[in-house]
Scaffold this motif. Structure first.
Motif, PDB file in Angstrom:
ATOM      1  N   ASP A 100      40.910  -5.472  76.900  1.00  0.00           N
ATOM      2  CA  ASP A 100      40.837  -3.808  76.306  1.00  0.00           C
ATOM      3  C   ASP A 100      41.489  -3.954  75.036  1.00  0.00           C
ATOM      4  OD1 ASP A 100      41.368  -1.059  75.877  1.00  0.00           O
ATOM      5  OD2 ASP A 100      40.456  -0.651  77.620  1.00  0.00           O
ATOM      6  N   GLN A 153      41.868  -0.250  69.936  1.00  0.00           N
ATOM      7  CA  GLN A 153      41.285   0.740  70.478  1.00  0.00           C
ATOM      8  C   GLN A 153      41.584   1.944  69.555  1.00  0.00           C
ATOM      9  OE1 GLN A 153      44.030  -0.204  72.039  1.00  0.00           O
ATOM     10  NE2 GLN A 153      43.490  -1.136  74.084  1.00  0.00           N
ATOM     11  N   PRO A 154      41.486   2.095  68.239  1.00  0.00           N
ATOM     12  CA  PRO A 154      41.935   3.347  67.375  1.00  0.00           C
ATOM     13  C   PRO A 154      41.305   4.534  67.662  1.00  0.00           C
ATOM     14  CG  PRO A 154      40.577   2.060  66.103  1.00  0.00           C
ATOM     15  CD  PRO A 154      40.749   1.418  67.351  1.00  0.00           C
ATOM     16  N   ASN A 155      41.587   5.689  67.082  1.00  0.00           N
ATOM     17  CA  ASN A 155      40.892   6.991  67.702  1.00  0.00           C
ATOM     18  C   ASN A 155      40.104   7.586  66.343  1.00  0.00           C
ATOM     19  OD1 ASN A 155      42.469   7.145  69.967  1.00  0.00           O
ATOM     20  ND2 ASN A 155      44.196   7.450  68.801  1.00  0.00           N
ATOM     21  N   HIS A 163      48.687   0.800  65.945  1.00  0.00           N
ATOM     22  CA  HIS A 163      47.470   0.055  66.004  1.00  0.00           C
ATOM     23  C   HIS A 163      47.264  -1.356  65.922  1.00  0.00           C
ATOM     24  CE1 HIS A 163      45.960   4.390  65.974  1.00  0.00           C
ATOM     25  NE2 HIS A 163      45.676   4.341  67.188  1.00  0.00           N
ATOM     26  N   HIS A 173      38.300   0.423  73.361  1.00  0.00           N
ATOM     27  CA  HIS A 173      38.464   1.823  73.975  1.00  0.00           C
ATOM     28  C   HIS A 173      38.653   2.778  73.209  1.00  0.00           C
ATOM     29  CE1 HIS A 173      38.379   3.662  78.309  1.00  0.00           C
ATOM     30  NE2 HIS A 173      39.116   4.404  77.755  1.00  0.00           N
ATOM     31  N   GLY A 196      39.364   6.100  70.779  1.00  0.00           N
ATOM     32  CA  GLY A 196      39.391   7.761  71.324  1.00  0.00           C
ATOM     33  C   GLY A 196      38.454   8.491  70.722  1.00  0.00           C
ATOM     34  N   TYR A 207      42.238  11.433  80.171  1.00  0.00           N
ATOM     35  CA  TYR A 207      42.192  10.209  79.960  1.00  0.00           C
ATOM     36  C   TYR A 207      42.133   9.113  81.110  1.00  0.00           C
ATOM     37  CZ  TYR A 207      44.531   6.105  77.071  1.00  0.00           C
ATOM     38  OH  TYR A 207      45.277   5.201  76.605  1.00  0.00           O
ATOM     39  N   ASP A 267      39.634   6.141  82.274  1.00  0.00           N
ATOM     40  CA  ASP A 267      40.139   4.821  82.289  1.00  0.00           C
ATOM     41  C   ASP A 267      39.401   4.298  83.951  1.00  0.00           C
ATOM     42  OD1 ASP A 267      41.131   3.242  80.497  1.00  0.00           O
ATOM     43  OD2 ASP A 267      42.970   4.627  80.233  1.00  0.00           O
ATOM     44  N   TYR A 296      44.574  -5.216  79.552  1.00  0.00           N
ATOM     45  CA  TYR A 296      44.757  -3.936  78.481  1.00  0.00           C
ATOM     46  C   TYR A 296      45.874  -4.025  77.756  1.00  0.00           C
ATOM     47  CZ  TYR A 296      41.805  -1.497  82.000  1.00  0.00           C
ATOM     48  OH  TYR A 296      41.079  -0.937  82.741  1.00  0.00           O
ATOM     49  N   VAL A 318      48.103  -2.724  75.520  1.00  0.00           N
ATOM     50  CA  VAL A 318      48.290  -1.224  75.121  1.00  0.00           C
ATOM     51  C   VAL A 318      50.107  -0.948  75.043  1.00  0.00           C
ATOM     52  CG1 VAL A 318      47.949   1.213  75.501  1.00  0.00           C
ATOM     53  CG2 VAL A 318      46.127  -0.485  76.265  1.00  0.00           C
ATOM     54  N   GLN A 338      52.673   3.480  77.465  1.00  0.00           N
ATOM     55  CA  GLN A 338      51.734   3.815  78.532  1.00  0.00           C
ATOM     56  C   GLN A 338      51.737   3.025  79.924  1.00  0.00           C
ATOM     57  OE1 GLN A 338      47.627   4.421  76.859  1.00  0.00           O
ATOM     58  NE2 GLN A 338      48.287   4.606  74.939  1.00  0.00           N
ATOM     59  N   PHE A 374      49.054   3.413  83.247  1.00  0.00           N
ATOM     60  CA  PHE A 374      48.345   2.250  83.700  1.00  0.00           C
ATOM     61  C   PHE A 374      48.802   2.009  85.266  1.00  0.00           C
ATOM     62  CE2 PHE A 374      47.050   1.724  79.387  1.00  0.00           C
ATOM     63  CZ  PHE A 374      45.774   1.707  79.527  1.00  0.00           C
TER      64      PHE A 374
HETATM   65  N1  ARG Z   1      43.128   5.071  71.917  1.00  0.00           N
HETATM   66  C1  ARG Z   1      44.309   4.912  72.610  1.00  0.00           C
HETATM   67  C2  ARG Z   1      45.673   5.083  71.653  1.00  0.00           C
HETATM   68  O1  ARG Z   1      45.375   4.948  70.287  1.00  0.00           O
HETATM   69  C3  ARG Z   1      44.642   3.554  73.249  1.00  0.00           C
HETATM   70  C4  ARG Z   1      43.366   3.127  74.455  1.00  0.00           C
HETATM   71  C5  ARG Z   1      44.069   2.237  75.184  1.00  0.00           C
HETATM   72  N2  ARG Z   1      43.020   1.611  76.335  1.00  0.00           N
HETATM   73  C6  ARG Z   1      42.817   2.489  77.386  1.00  0.00           C
HETATM   74  N3  ARG Z   1      41.856   1.969  78.297  1.00  0.00           N
HETATM   75  N4  ARG Z   1      43.388   3.405  77.801  1.00  0.00           N
HETATM   76  O2  ARG Z   1      46.799   5.310  72.121  1.00  0.00           O
END
Ligand code: ARG
Length: 589
Positions: free
Chosen positions: A123, A126-128, A137, A163, A165, A325, A329, A347, A349, A353, A357
């Motif tokens: 994973d 994963q931008p938004n 990012h 993943h 957002g 969120y 997940d 992950y 990340v 975070q 997790f």
């Molecule tokens: N989109 C989230 C961010 O910009 C990160 C996602 C991480 N992956 C996940 N499975 N939660 O912070």
């Protein structure tokens, strides 16, 4: 090609055999072989074994020396200190093994595929949606991409998951606004670049936000729109899809700039698990893993408490019925384990975070979705800092857009390439192309050469420096070798195992032969920085070799060929290793 056993593994094997002959109760004992400065290797496992068997360590070491089958591999093995063994391999073995390793057409350099590959879901990147990508990012994309390359190279079956957002309350606001201002996303031409699409979207987002904050009636309409979206009302969904599509055009343009292949089917954002959310909550509630608390569905942990000492729960469903969120997940875990049949979940990340997790994994374990046979791991990364050691921001205190950062790196690198090209052999086009490869490589390498969990300073001066632990240094080493190979005229690289080697040749050859081990270690620990360190060492050993050993002016034609062969083996290893870090190696610089 068939995998090639490394010299390290062969020496280890012979020592282990001799050791178990000398000490039968140590049947599968490890002689603990390490690279060493005194000889090629030192084995220092005998001490502990002798102690256990109540034997004299030096005597036991002597017995191992007597029994070891040296063959054409080991030139010398001798007892040293309180019971260590110093081992030197033959010049012949170094060249012969490296020749076997480079005798391939598939570029694998004799690296074996895993005997029992599993399935790993990574994973990353994963931008938004509807937001510009910023420096935060960068790391997930760069580290994730390298981990994917490394794992695939070892034969692992890798499933990529981005993943993104793309779900949540802000989309109600955006959709309502777009509905009321239908022409704001119209484009003048068919060809809309990603950045253009994104700045349109950014503008739209800001306008919607302004209205939302100032107009109570709009606010009400926007809130109702979120409900429609979650209920799957077709018109609302279609509008939402438009945002996602626009954003993706932009994401792809940034990933493209990053020289990274991201494919659409792997983009399974938060919205992709929407159909599972209610069931995830129901299963958690029925099993008692989650409980209702003040209307919200919560999971509690003995060791997670707030500053006031009160437990901080993982909230799976908010009291207003909205899913967060965590619900997404947890649903993603069910999908990855049961549908994708993953053995490992990685992950990539931000370390910030980590608590999320920890709680998500623990919840999934309690629910039985993560069994003992499934490994879940957050490959947590640290923060990108400015030169002042604080989180990287613009002078105005705003987050830095990733594209601006990359453009600046490319500009700097282009200047370096131009400056180095003193004889003006490169065309403007070539300079631009190399500048891009050097600039993007510099950014990636700076990120990948520090252990992921550490913060690092984003310092472009250092990143594009020709000296030191930078990608440019590695790229120049590669290009220099290619230039020698071009200038070699009739002479071609050819291995001559019968030749005596210079010390610098031995060191280079031994290190190049250890590529498979470096890859296995980096892949096994999800640690690209270990591969980066290996490659830097390789380039440094090459520099020493190049200083000490004339290649095209060597003493005999055979020596010229053999040195060209060492050059070529080094270049191939650099090329493949850099590729696993996602970095190009231009043929000329
Ligand atoms: N989109 C989230 C961010 O910009 C990160 C996602 C991480 N992956 C996940 N499975 N939660 O912070």
């Amino acid at each position: 090609m068939a995998p090639v056993t490394s010299l390290t593994a062969s020496v280890h094997q012979r020592l282990a055999t001799a050791l178990s002959a000398a000490l039968p109760e140590a049947a599968d004992a490890d002689p603990l072989l390490r690279r060493s400065d005194r000889a090629d290797y030192q084995a220092n496992g005998i001490l502990a074994l002798a102690k256990k068997a109540k034997a004299n360590p030096r005597e036991l070491a002597g017995q191992v020396v007597e029994r070891v089958d040296s063959g054409e591999l080991i030139k010398d093995v001798e007892v040293s200190g309180p019971g260590f063994l110093n081992i030197t391999v033959t010049d012949r073995a170094i060249i012969a093994n490296l020749a076997a390793r480079t005798d391939d057409t598939d570029g694998r350099l004799g690296v074996p595929h895993a005997a029992n590959p599993g399935t790993t879901v990574v994973d990353y990147a994963q931008p938004n949606v509807a937001k510009e990508m910023h420096v935060g990012h960068l790391r997930s994309a760069v580290i994730g991409d390298s981990v994917v390359q490394l794992l695939e190279f070892t034969g692992e079956n890798v499933v990529r998951r981005h993943h993104i957002g793309d779900w949540g309350t802000q989309f109600g606001m955006l959709i309502q606004y777009l509905d009321e201002h239908p022409h704001e996303l119209d484009h003048k031409s068919e060809q809309v670049t990603g950045e253009e699409a994104m700045s349109n979207l950014d503008r739209l987002y800001k306008a919607a936000r302004r209205l939302f904050d100032s107009d109570e009636e709009f606010k009400g309409r926007a809130r109702r729109r979120v409900v429609d979206l979650q209920a799957g009302e077709p018109h609302t969904l279609a509008a939402w899809q438009k945002f996602v599509d626009e954003s993706k055009i932009y994401f792809f343009s940034v990933f493209d700039k990053l020289d990274m292949e991201i494919s659409d089917p792997d983009i399974v954002g938060e919205s992709g698990y929407n159909d599972m959310l209610a069931e995830t909550c129901r299963l958690l509630e029925e099993s008692g893993v989650a409980v209702r608390s003040e209307g919200a569905l919560c999971v509690f942990f003995d060791d997670v408490k707030g500053p006031d000492g009160k437990p901080v729960p993982l909230i799976v469903q908010k009291s207003d019925g909205g899913y967060g969120y965590a619900a997404t997940d947890l649903s993603a875990i069910r999908d990855r384990v049961f549908a994708l049949k993953a053995n490992s979940l990685i992950y990539v990340v931000d370390a910030r975070q980590a608590l999320h997790f920890k709680m998500v994994f623990e919840t999934a374990r309690r629910a039985g979705w993560l069994g003992d046979d499934v490994h879940a791991h957050q490959l947590a990364f640290g923060t990108v800092l400015g030169k002042d050691g604080k989180p990287f921001k613009t002078r105005e205190g705003e987050t830095i857009r990733l594209v601006d950062l990359l453009d600046e790196a490319i500009d700097r690198a282009t200047a370096v390439v131009r400056e180095k090209d003193t004889q003006h052999r490169l065309s403007d086009e070539e300079i631009a192309e190399r500048g891009t490869q050097v600039g993007i490589g510099a950014v990636k390498y700076a990120d990948l050469s520090t252990s992921a969990n550490r913060d690092y300073k984003f310092d472009l001066d250092q990143m594009v420096s020709l000296n030191g632990d930078t990608s440019v240094y590695l790229q120049y080493a590669y290009a220099r070798i290619q230039s020698i190979l071009r200038k070699s005229g009739e002479a071609r690289p050819a291995a001559h195992p019968e030749l005596d080697l210079h010390e610098a040749e031995r060191a280079l050859g031994l290190h190049a032969d250890a590529f498979a081990e470096a890859v296995a270690e980096a892949a096994g620990e999800y640690a690209p920085h270990k591969l980066a360190a290996y490659l830097y060492q390789l380039a440094s050993l090459y520099t020493t070799f190049y200083d000490k050993c004339p290649v095209l002016k060597a003493e005999t034609p055979e020596q010229v060929e053999n040195r060209l062969f060492l050059c070529d083996a080094t270049a191939r290893t650099l090329h493949q290793g850099m590729a696993l870090l996602g970095i190009r190696t231009p043929e000329r610089l």
